[in-house]
Design a protein around this motif. Structure first.
Motif, PDB file in Angstrom:
ATOM      1  N   ILE A   1       0.848  -1.198   0.000  1.00  0.00           N
ATOM      2  CA  ILE A   1       0.000   0.000   0.000  1.00  0.00           C
ATOM      3  C   ILE A   1       0.885   1.251   0.000  1.00  0.00           C
ATOM      4  O   ILE A   1       0.617   2.217  -0.725  1.00  0.00           O
ATOM      5  N   TYR A   2       1.951   1.241   0.758  1.00  0.00           N
ATOM      6  CA  TYR A   2       2.870   2.382   0.794  1.00  0.00           C
ATOM      7  C   TYR A   2       3.486   2.625  -0.581  1.00  0.00           C
ATOM      8  O   TYR A   2       3.563   3.762  -1.047  1.00  0.00           O
ATOM      9  N   GLU A   3       3.928   1.570  -1.236  1.00  0.00           N
ATOM     10  CA  GLU A   3       4.515   1.712  -2.566  1.00  0.00           C
ATOM     11  C   GLU A   3       3.507   2.268  -3.566  1.00  0.00           C
ATOM     12  O   GLU A   3       3.846   3.124  -4.388  1.00  0.00           O
TER      13      GLU A   3
ATOM     14  N   GLY B   1       2.115   9.580  -5.969  1.00  0.00           N
ATOM     15  CA  GLY B   1       2.409  10.938  -5.497  1.00  0.00           C
ATOM     16  C   GLY B   1       1.540  11.388  -4.342  1.00  0.00           C
ATOM     17  O   GLY B   1       1.401  12.585  -4.091  1.00  0.00           O
ATOM     18  N   ILE B   2       0.976  10.444  -3.596  1.00  0.00           N
ATOM     19  CA  ILE B   2       0.119  10.768  -2.453  1.00  0.00           C
ATOM     20  C   ILE B   2       0.986  11.159  -1.261  1.00  0.00           C
ATOM     21  O   ILE B   2       1.957  10.475  -0.927  1.00  0.00           O
ATOM     22  N   GLU B   3       0.617  12.240  -0.608  1.00  0.00           N
ATOM     23  CA  GLU B   3       1.295  12.698   0.602  1.00  0.00           C
ATOM     24  C   GLU B   3       1.029  11.693   1.729  1.00  0.00           C
ATOM     25  O   GLU B   3      -0.126  11.423   2.062  1.00  0.00           O
ATOM     26  N   CYS B   4       2.078  11.143   2.294  1.00  0.00           N
ATOM     27  CA  CYS B   4       1.957  10.177   3.384  1.00  0.00           C
ATOM     28  C   CYS B   4       2.722  10.687   4.593  1.00  0.00           C
ATOM     29  O   CYS B   4       3.703  11.418   4.464  1.00  0.00           O
ATOM     30  N   SER B   5       2.264  10.281   5.764  1.00  0.00           N
ATOM     31  CA  SER B   5       3.000  10.557   6.989  1.00  0.00           C
ATOM     32  C   SER B   5       2.929   9.296   7.842  1.00  0.00           C
ATOM     33  O   SER B   5       2.305   8.305   7.453  1.00  0.00           O
TER      34      SER B   5
ATOM     35  N   LEU C   1       0.909   4.109   9.042  1.00  0.00           N
ATOM     36  CA  LEU C   1       0.888   4.949   7.845  1.00  0.00           C
ATOM     37  C   LEU C   1      -0.375   5.804   7.837  1.00  0.00           C
ATOM     38  O   LEU C   1      -1.463   5.297   8.115  1.00  0.00           O
ATOM     39  N   TYR C   2      -0.234   7.079   7.523  1.00  0.00           N
ATOM     40  CA  TYR C   2      -1.364   8.017   7.442  1.00  0.00           C
ATOM     41  C   TYR C   2      -1.378   8.676   6.076  1.00  0.00           C
ATOM     42  O   TYR C   2      -0.321   9.064   5.557  1.00  0.00           O
TER      43      TYR C   2
ATOM     44  N   PHE D   1       3.860   1.391   7.182  1.00  0.00           N
ATOM     45  CA  PHE D   1       4.876   2.349   6.758  1.00  0.00           C
ATOM     46  C   PHE D   1       6.176   1.585   6.492  1.00  0.00           C
ATOM     47  O   PHE D   1       6.962   1.305   7.397  1.00  0.00           O
ATOM     48  N   ASP D   2       6.394   1.225   5.239  1.00  0.00           N
ATOM     49  CA  ASP D   2       7.521   0.372   4.853  1.00  0.00           C
ATOM     50  C   ASP D   2       8.883   0.839   5.347  1.00  0.00           C
ATOM     51  O   ASP D   2       9.681   0.002   5.795  1.00  0.00           O
ATOM     52  N   PRO D   3       9.224   2.139   5.277  1.00  0.00           N
ATOM     53  CA  PRO D   3      10.563   2.543   5.738  1.00  0.00           C
ATOM     54  C   PRO D   3      10.851   2.173   7.200  1.00  0.00           C
ATOM     55  O   PRO D   3      12.002   1.912   7.560  1.00  0.00           O
TER      56      PRO D   3
END
Length: 75
Positions: A4-6, A12-16, A22-23, A61-63
């Motif tokens: 989902i994160y990828e 180009g979706i803003e994620c936090s 993941l948000y 949140f993959d990272p």
């Protein structure tokens, strides 16, 4: 299959995040992306910062997970 994160970052979706959670904004585009990940746990909430509706996907949140992978030492 991408995570989902990828998918979100490729679009180009803003994620936090907060640690591994993941948000991202709840929009028609992100709803379509979520349809490709039917098993992904999610909830919605209203942001206290700007009042937007947001999705929260725990542990997505993959990272966070990439940074926690153990380093393999070869002899």
């Amino acid at each position: 299959m991408p995570t989902i994160y990828e998918d979100l970052t490729a679009a180009g979706i803003e994620c936090s995040n907060w640690q591994s959670d993941l948000y991202f904004p709840a929009t028609p585009q992100t709803r379509e992306i979520l349809k490709r990940h039917p098993n992904q746990t999610r909830s919605t909430f209203k942001s206290n910062i700007d009042g937007r509706m947001m999705y929260e996907c725990p542990f997505a949140f993959d990272p966070f997970w990439t940074a926690r992978k153990p380093v393999t030492v070869k002899d």
